[in-house]
Design a protein around this motif. Sequence first.
Motif, short mmCIF file in Angstrom:
data_model
loop_
_atom_site.label_atom_id
_atom_site.label_comp_id
_atom_site.label_asym_id
_atom_site.label_seq_id
_atom_site.Cartn_x
_atom_site.Cartn_y
_atom_site.Cartn_z
N ASN A 93 -4.20 5.95 3.57
CA ASN A 93 -4.85 4.64 3.57
C ASN A 93 -4.28 3.74 4.65
OD1 ASN A 93 -6.63 5.09 1.44
ND2 ASN A 93 -5.21 4.34 -0.11
N THR A 144 5.30 -1.27 1.25
CA THR A 144 4.21 -0.55 1.93
C THR A 144 4.76 0.73 2.55
OG1 THR A 144 3.04 -2.62 2.41
CG2 THR A 144 2.49 -0.73 3.80
N THR A 192 -5.40 4.91 8.12
CA THR A 192 -6.83 4.63 8.32
C THR A 192 -7.07 3.15 8.61
OG1 THR A 192 -7.48 6.47 6.88
CG2 THR A 192 -9.12 4.74 7.24
N ILE A 193 -6.34 2.28 7.92
CA ILE A 193 -6.48 0.84 8.16
C ILE A 193 -5.99 0.49 9.57
CG2 ILE A 193 -5.64 -1.45 7.48
CD1 ILE A 193 -5.69 -0.42 4.57
N ASN A 232 -12.18 2.14 -2.37
CA ASN A 232 -10.91 2.53 -1.78
C ASN A 232 -10.47 1.44 -0.82
OD1 ASN A 232 -9.90 3.80 0.98
ND2 ASN A 232 -8.95 4.92 -0.69
N VAL A 233 -9.16 1.13 -0.80
CA VAL A 233 -8.68 0.00 -0.01
C VAL A 233 -8.93 0.19 1.49
CG1 VAL A 233 -6.30 0.90 0.16
CG2 VAL A 233 -6.72 -1.56 0.35
N ALA A 234 -8.85 1.41 1.98
CA ALA A 234 -9.12 1.63 3.41
C ALA A 234 -10.59 1.41 3.73
CB ALA A 234 -8.68 3.04 3.81
N SER A 235 -11.47 1.81 2.80
CA SER A 235 -12.90 1.56 2.99
C SER A 235 -13.20 0.07 2.96
CB SER A 235 -13.71 2.27 1.90
OG SER A 235 -13.53 3.66 1.95
N GLU A 277 -3.03 -0.19 -4.06
CA GLU A 277 -4.18 0.61 -4.50
C GLU A 277 -4.51 0.43 -5.98
OE1 GLU A 277 -2.53 2.92 -0.94
OE2 GLU A 277 -1.70 1.74 -2.59
N LEU A 295 0.85 -1.20 0.00
CA LEU A 295 0.00 0.00 0.00
C LEU A 295 0.89 1.24 0.00
CD1 LEU A 295 -2.09 -2.18 0.89
CD2 LEU A 295 -3.20 -0.37 2.19
N ASP A 346 -0.25 4.70 -0.16
CA ASP A 346 -0.78 5.95 0.39
C ASP A 346 -0.76 5.93 1.92
OD1 ASP A 346 -2.50 8.50 -0.34
OD2 ASP A 346 -3.47 7.54 1.36
N SER A 404 -12.12 -1.54 6.24
CA SER A 404 -13.04 -1.26 7.34
C SER A 404 -14.27 -2.16 7.27
CB SER A 404 -13.46 0.21 7.32
OG SER A 404 -12.35 1.06 7.52
#
Length: 264
Positions: free
Chosen positions: A129, A151, A132-133, A243-246, A215, A124, A126, A249
């Motif tokens: 992101n 990463t 957030t994860i 989005n990968v963070a979304s 991403e 990853l 960003d 979650s």
Amino acid sequence: MTTGPVWHPISARDNPQLQRLRKLAQDATAYRKMGGVWLEGDHLARAALQRGLRPALALITDVAAADESLRALADQASKVLVVSPALFKTVSGLESPAQIGFDLQLPPPLRIEPQADSVVLDRLQDAGNVGTILRSAAALGFRQVLALKGTAALWSPKVLRAGMGAHFGLRLVEGLSVSDLDGLKVPLLATSSHTDALLHEAELPSPCAWVMGHEGQGVDEALMARCALRIGIPQPGGEESLNVASAASICLYESARRRLTRQG
């Protein structure tokens, strides 16, 4: 009777201690060589203290030192440097700098905990992101995060800010290769458009490790081949991807919800 730290007024931009902090604040990977991390702002500072961590040094502006709560925060450090707001700005990596920061010793390297509920980060890029994860993992009971090489640096200032203190409640291991995941003895689950099942229908093992991929490129082929399940997230709105963070979650929440249901 205990006494607080000595407060040192600093006015020289080239002060060696400020040069160290400047490097930690502005270079994403400096912590790996320097053994410390820069925590800017009272929120991160308090989050570290709440986990029982004590900083080697606090940097505070003379303006912030007039605030009783910020002064008390700085007093938790072994040493305090006091600077003008203009000099603090030369250290900070932020457009609108905070008024206080900590130099915290980097936690020692950790090994993979084989049976822990985990999140695997596959290249990853960003920092937002990644942070957030980490927040979602900490909130939803996934206490181990394993970052593969490529990463974003987990202890970089940007990831720390996005994580909002989650770092201090997690077991973080970075710089891993795919083969290092042999040390993880729980099933790997990945999101994919080529699915074995949809998230709400799939039998989710517990404990498990959710794999979150790059991403743009998604999960690496060799890593995907190790996954016990490829799971799709329903998107009735018709978007091609999340989005990968979304996505993380949503998946972590569903695992946590199932876990709580079984416990109840």
